[in-house]
Design a protein around this motif. Structure first.
Motif, PDB file in Angstrom:
ATOM      1  N   TYR A 285       1.977   8.067  -5.522  1.00  0.00           N
ATOM      2  CA  TYR A 285       1.599   9.113  -6.539  1.00  0.00           C
ATOM      3  C   TYR A 285       0.533   8.474  -7.480  1.00  0.00           C
ATOM      4  N   CYS A 286      -0.459   9.136  -7.851  1.00  0.00           N
ATOM      5  CA  CYS A 286      -1.441   8.773  -8.811  1.00  0.00           C
ATOM      6  C   CYS A 286      -0.911   9.365 -10.073  1.00  0.00           C
TER       7      CYS A 286
ATOM      8  N   LEU B 185      -6.166   5.428  -0.096  1.00  0.00           N
ATOM      9  CA  LEU B 185      -5.792   6.733  -0.680  1.00  0.00           C
ATOM     10  C   LEU B 185      -6.815   6.996  -1.807  1.00  0.00           C
TER      11      LEU B 185
ATOM     12  N   TRP C  55      -1.192   3.770  -9.854  1.00  0.00           N
ATOM     13  CA  TRP C  55      -0.778   4.245  -8.538  1.00  0.00           C
ATOM     14  C   TRP C  55       0.802   3.746  -8.204  1.00  0.00           C
TER      15      TRP C  55
ATOM     16  N   CYS D  21      -7.285   9.852  -5.232  1.00  0.00           N
ATOM     17  CA  CYS D  21      -6.673  10.724  -6.227  1.00  0.00           C
ATOM     18  C   CYS D  21      -7.751  11.472  -7.088  1.00  0.00           C
TER      19      CYS D  21
ATOM     20  N   GLU E 108      -3.617  13.840  -4.820  1.00  0.00           N
ATOM     21  CA  GLU E 108      -3.773  12.656  -3.674  1.00  0.00           C
ATOM     22  C   GLU E 108      -4.186  12.975  -2.260  1.00  0.00           C
TER      23      GLU E 108
END
Length: 126
Positions: free
Chosen positions: A95-96, A20, A36, A22, A6
Motif C-alpha cells: 500500500y502507498c 511498484l 510504502w 503509486c 497502486e
C-alpha cells in the motif's frame, strides 16, 4: 478528494524484481510525504519505506535495506518502489500512503498517514 492508485504488483520468482507505482491525485503532491507499507495475511500492516516530499530524505526498514529503493517524480505525482532480490517473505499486499507536511522529512508512523491506496498484491514464489 485524495486518490492513490497502486500498480505493478504480481507474481515473481525469488530473486526477481518488481517496480511498484503509486499515482496520486486530488492533492498537492509536492507537499506530501509518501510511504510504502505492506501487509501479509494474519499480520499487521508495516512500514517498508518512506520518502520526504522533495525526495531528498528516505527511510527503509531493515528487512528491505539494500534491496528496495523508494523514489518519486513530483512532476508526475507518482511514487515508486523498486524491489530487487525479492524473497518469499516479501509476499504481501503493498500500500502507498500520503500525508501533507511542511517540513521535508520522512514519516515512519503508520498512524500519521492520512490517505491510503487500495493496495497491490506481490507474491514471491520460492
Amino acid at each position: 478528494q485524495v486518490q492513490l492508485v497502486e500498480s505493478g504488483g504480481g507474481l515473481v520468482q525469488a530473486g526477481g524484481s518488481l517496480r511498484l507505482s503509486c499515482a496520486a491525485s486530488g492533492l498537492s503532491f509536492s507537499w506530501n510525504a509518501m510511504g510504502w507499507f505492506r501487509q501479509a495475511p494474519g499480520k499487521e500492516r508495516e512500514l517498508v519505506a518512506a520518502i520526504s516530499r522533495s525526495g531528498s530524505n528516505t527511510y527503509y526498514t531493515d528487512f528491505v535495506k539494500g534491496r528496495f529503493t523508494i523514489s518519486r517524480d513530483n512532476a508526475k505525482n507518482t511514487v515508486y518502489l523498486q524491489m530487487n532480490s525479492l524473497k518469499p517473505e516479501d509476499t504481501a499486499a503493498y500500500y502507498c500512503a500520503t500525508k501533507w507536511t511542511i517540513p521535508d522529512y520522512t514519516i515512519t508512523s503508520l498512524s500519521q498517514y492520512d490517505d491510503w491506496g487500495q493496495g497491490t498484491q506481490v507474491t514471491v514464489s520460492s
